[in-house]
Every structure is written in structure tokens, then in C-alpha cells.
Design an enzyme around this catalytic site. Structure first.
Site, short mmCIF file in Angstrom:
data_model
loop_
_atom_site.label_atom_id
_atom_site.label_comp_id
_atom_site.label_asym_id
_atom_site.label_seq_id
_atom_site.Cartn_x
_atom_site.Cartn_y
_atom_site.Cartn_z
N ASP A 1 15.10 -14.13 -15.90
CA ASP A 1 16.19 -13.48 -15.16
C ASP A 1 15.64 -12.99 -13.83
OD1 ASP A 1 19.07 -12.15 -15.51
OD2 ASP A 1 17.75 -10.67 -14.56
N ASP B 1 22.05 -16.05 -12.52
CA ASP B 1 20.67 -15.96 -12.05
C ASP B 1 19.68 -16.02 -13.21
OD1 ASP B 1 21.42 -13.54 -13.10
OD2 ASP B 1 20.32 -12.33 -11.64
#
Length: 553
Positions: free
Chosen positions: A433, A477
């Protein structure tokens, strides 16, 4: 708009050729392959390629000789040479037009970078005396993927046009040194087929008719709809590409005429040249073999009797060079034995002398039309196969990053878990992440955010093993990495290297990356796919909770 880059891979090693083709196909390039130099030369004669990846050591005609022939046909084509041997003896080729020489095995990522660096973009020339308009248009068009040139005056634009390959001109009607009509006329003298869009901040009354008669594609009134302008430019670029391909398709057929009788040879050559064919004539077998060795022919017409030699001796070298070449055998002494021998030698037609001009023209025309139809069919089949391949890729590729997507992660992770179970091996899953992405996105905008994700995707791919480890975009993301045959300690070391590479590469941007690592091994054979993902997610959460920019396993 980027023109789709056409790349040809020339290598006699089937595995190497196909593997390289598969990898490069992910970049949305038009990829073709050839297993030898002869095939490659023939393909380059029929299609405009931007880049060639050319192996040096090939049977028949080697890479060096192939390179020379390719440059004769397409002088502007960029050629990367490949060799498994020492590159030093080949360095002189750099002075003769080879862009670079690569030693096998090479880093495919570097090859992708090099090819990306030569990617052709449509070139737009903006001619406008308003600095604000030039700057705004330049920024917009550059963001859309065009190469942009700018000129503030007519004379400056004309000089640019003489030295640059321009696809489309945006021409302001009023310029300080000369009016737009005069600039237009002079531009058309330099490049008659140039595509020009006239732009003006004044009334279009009286302008459209005048400019259209002089060859302008359309006239737009400032301030104009940017999307409309982009569409008009793309239309002109596509039209130019299509015209270029038609020019390639319209190359006159090449015919080799082999006849030892001077009078017959000259008469037949004259008949064929009247039909707009390019004819090369040879009076002997040796002359014909020399021409076949150097050049490519759509059709060969040979007399059976060439002094002490036989025209049938030409069939094998002609077929070896290009199996699609038509071979017509002419003889004045026909017999069943001769006809059978011609058939065995794979001759397309057996013609008896004296050859009537009408019959000769008809047979040549008919065979060339069949040849053209066959090649068009092959081209359509190749396009269909490429489209099907592209559709299959789209199902598993993330459009933004060109990484594998989430759907394909589930497929591959399941397959790798089954393989690990069968082979009693371990498997690591990394969930990643991006730290600080939302703040970066809010501050810099979605375009910069997308750019950042693509940059991180490239770093992740560059951090793991090619053809073994797989990187996926999980969503937003978040990314995932599947690493086969690795234990937890080794996976943690790899994850920490990935974190370090991304953090160092993005210094100053206020972002980093957190990773959670979970391992599937013999001890966890009952673990399901979802449980493995959940385990990696849990470790990712621990990394985030500890401040990010770290790996936890």
C-alpha cells in the site's frame, strides 16, 4: 497522440523470439517476428517498421547482411543488434547505423526503455504570434502525447518545416511578418501533402473559402473547443499513417526475367514494363542467381534452357529466399517428362513458346493478384490474431500501470498455490500500500497521482525476478506481489529491499510504501486463497499502524 510503434523481432531461436515478443506486446506495440533474415527483409518491404531487434548469428543470411538490406529499404528504421558472442567485433556497425548492440542474455526492462525512447509521436507545429496562446496550446498538446514545435512568425515556421518532420500545423491567420495565406502557400510548396488547420481570433467570414481553396483542412475560431481540436489533429494523423501504409501497399511488383535469347528477352521485358512492372533481366543462370541473392522478386519468369544450364535450377534458391515468389517456366520444347519435372520442382506454371503477349500479361497479372490476395488474407489473419491476443491481455492487464490486474491475481495465485502444494514448495504473497498517496493526490491532482502510480509500478517490477515473480495492481494505490519458491526470511529481505527502493526513488514526494508478507508452505496446505490474502493484509495493516515505509511478516 502516439502512433502505434511497429517492432520486428528477427531471431532464429524460436523460444527467444516468442518470449521477447510476448514481453514487448504488453507495451501496446505492434509486434511481428521473423525467424530468418530473408523473411525479415520481405516483411520490411511490405510494412513500415520503426524498430528492429536483430540477432547477429542466423543461418542463411546473417544479421550483419540483413541489417544492410533493411537499411536500404527503410533508412530511418532503428536497429538494435543482439548477440550471444563478444560484441567488440561488431562495434564498427555503430558507425553504419546500428543504434546499439546488446549481449544476450540482456535485461528486457532496459530494452523496453530503449524502445520507449524512440517511440514516434505525432509532431504538431503551432504558428501563432500570441505567446499566451502558444504556451497554452503547447502544454495541452504535450499532455495529450504530441511532440510540439512552436513558431511566432511565418518565416520561422517555414524554416522549421524545412528541417523537421511535421504531421500537422496549427496556423494563425494573422502573423506579424506575413499573412496566413502567404505562409500557407509557401508551406504547401515545401510539403504539398502537409495537413494544416487554420486558427483565428477574428471572424471566419471570407477566410474559410480562401484557406480551403489553398489546401487547409479546416478553420477554427478562437477560443475553440480543445476536444474538437484534438479530434481534428488525431484524424489528420490517422489519415497520414493510412496514406503511408497505402504507399507501401502500392509498390510496383518486382519481376525477374531470365532468357538467354536477347531478342526474346528484350521483347518480353518491354511487354511487362508497359504494364508498369519493375523488370530485372538476366541472360544466364549465373546472372539470375546473383540477382536472386541480392534482391527480392514477386515473380520469376525463366526459360527452361539457359545454355548448358536449366532454369529449374533457379526454383530452389528462389523458394528458399521467399516461398511466396511465383515461378513461371517457359520452354520451346515441351514434353510430359519436362512438365512432370517442373511440377516436382514446385513451378507455378509451365508455359510453351512462342508466348503470346496477351497470354503472358494475363498469366502474370492473374498470379500477382492471387499473391496479393493471399498476403492480404495473411495480414488480416495476423491482425485478427493480434486483436484476440490484445483482448485476452485486456482481461488480465491493468490499463493505467500495465501490471496484471486483480482478477488475474486470483487466477495466478490459485495456480501458484496448487503448484507449490504439488511440488512441496513455499510461496510468498506481498500486499503493498502506498503511504501518503491520498495527500499527494489531493495536493497535486489526479494526473500526477496516476503518474506516481505508474512510477511505483515500474519500481516494483524492477525489484523482483523477471519471468518468475509477478506484480499486480490490486486496486487504487494497492499492489500485490506473488513470489514462488521462497521462505519467510528470504521474502522479508526481498520486501525490505522493495520498500527501500521505492522510498529512495520517491524522495521529496512525501510518499513511501508499506508491505505485508504472508507465506504459504507445506505446514499451511489447508490454507485457502482468501485466507492467504487475509494473512498478508493483516501484516500490511501492522506495517501501516507502525508508521509505514516498512515490511512486516
Amino acid at each position: 497522440m502516439n502512433k502505434k510503434l511497429a517492432v520486428i523481432i528477427i531471431d532464429d531461436d524460436d523460444n527467444y523470439r516468442e518470449t521477447l515478443s510476448d514481453i514487448l506486446s504488453f507495451n501496446d506495440w505492434d509486434i511481428d517476428t521473423a525467424s530468418d533474415g530473408y523473411k525479415a527483409i520481405n516483411m520490411v518491404r511490405q510494412k513500415q517498421y520503426d524498430v528492429a531487434l536483430l540477432d547477429v548469428n542466423m543461418p542463411g543470411i546473417d544479421g550483419v547482411e540483413t541489417f544492410k538490406e533493411l537499411k536500404k529499404i527503410r533508412p530511418d528504421m532503428i536497429v538494435f543488434m543482439m548477440t550471444a558472442n563478444n560484441i567488440d567485433p561488431l562495434k564498427n556497425l555503430l558507425e553504419k547505423g546500428v543504434s546499439t548492440i546488446m549481449q544476450k542474455p540482456f535485461n528486457v526492462e532496459e530494452v523496453v526503455k530503449m524502445i520507449s525512447g524512440v517511440r514516434k509521436k505525432a509532431v504538431v507545429l503551432i504558428v501563432d504570434d500570441s505567446e499566451a496562446d502558444r504556451s497554452t496550446l503547447s502544454e495541452i498538446l504535450s499532455a495529450k502525447g504530441f511532440d510540439v514545435l512552436a513558431a511566432s512568425q511565418g518565416l520561422e515556421a517555414l524554416e522549421t518545416l524545412k528541417t523537421k518532420d511535421v504531421d500537422v500545423v496549427l496556423l494563425d491567420v494573422r502573423l506579424p511578418d506575413m499573412d496566413g495565406v502567404t505562409v500557407l502557400e509557401r508551406m504547401k510548396k515545401i510539403k504539398p501533402t502537409l495537413s494544416i488547420i487554420a486558427i483565428t481570433g477574428y471572424s471566419l467570414d471570407g477566410i474559410i473559402d480562401t484557406m480551403s481553396k489553398k489546401g487547409v483542412y479546416t478553420c477554427l475560431l478562437k477560443p475553440f473547443d480543445i476536444e474538437l481540436l484534438i479530434n481534428e489533429i488525431n484524424t489528420l494523423v490517422d489519415r497520414k499513417v493510412a496514406e503511408s501504409e497505402r504507399e507501401t501497399d502500392d509498390l510496383l511488383p518486382e519481376i525477374l526475367l531470365v532468357e538467354d535469347n536477347d531478342s526474346i528477352r528484350q521483347t518480353m521485358a518491354a511487354i511487362l514494363e508497359e504494364q508498369n512492372y519493375n523488370v530485372k533481366a538476366a541472360a544466364s543462370l549465373d546472372e539470375a542467381l546473383a540477382l536472386v541473392d541480392k534482391e527480392y522478386f514477386n515473380l520469376v519468369i525463366s526459360d527452361l534452357s539457359l545454355g548448358d544450364a536449366s532454369g529449374l535450377s533457379l526454383v530452389e534458391p528462389v523458394r528458399k529466399k521467399d516461398a511466396s515468389t511465383i515461378f513461371l517456366l517457359v520452354t520451346g520444347a515441351g514434353s510430359m517428362e519436362t512438365a512432370l519435372e517442373a511440377i516436382k520442382k514446385d513451378v507455378d506454371e509451365y508455359i510453351l513458346k512462342p508466348v503470346e503477349p496477351g497470354e503472358l500479361v494475363h498469366k502474370v497479372k492473374t498470379y500477382l493478384e492471387k499473391q496479393k490476395m493471399k498476403k492480404e488474407k495473411e495480414k488480416l489473419v495476423n491482425q485478427l490474431e493480434a486483436s484476440n491476443t490484445k483482448l485476452l491481455e485486456l482481461v488480465k492487464i491493468d490499463e493505467l500501470t500495465t501490471l496484471f490486474n486483480r482478477r488475474y491475481l486470483f487466477e495466478q495465485l490459485h495456480a501458484e498455490m496448487q503448484r507449490a502444494k504439488r511440488q512441496h514448495k513455499s510461496l510468498a504473497l506481498m500486499m503493498c500500500d502506498v503511504d501518503g498517496f491520498k495527500i499527494f493526490n489531493d495536493k497535486n491532482g489526479h494526473i500526477e497521482g496516476d503518474r506516481l502510480l505508474k512510477e511505483i509500478a515500474f519500481m516494483l517490477k524492477a525489484s523482483v525476478r523477471q519471468f518468475v515473480d509477478q506484480v499486480f495492481r490490486y486496486g487504487g494505490d494497492e499492489f500485490s506481489i506473488v513470489v514462488p519458491e521462497i521462505d519467510l526470511d528470504s521474502a522479508m529481505r526481498l520486501a525490505e529491499r522493495v520498500v527501500s527502493k521505492v522510498v529512495d526513488g520517491l524522495k521529496g514526494k512525501g510518499v513511501g510504501i508499506s508491505i505485508g508478507v504472508a507465506v504459504y508452505s507445506e505446514r499451511e496446505q489447508d490454507m485457502s486463497l482468501n485466507e492467504l490474502i487475509h494473512a498478508a493484509d493483516k501484516k500490511l495493516y501492522e506495517s501501516k499502524r507502525a508508521g509505514g515505509k516498512r515490511a512486516t511478516g
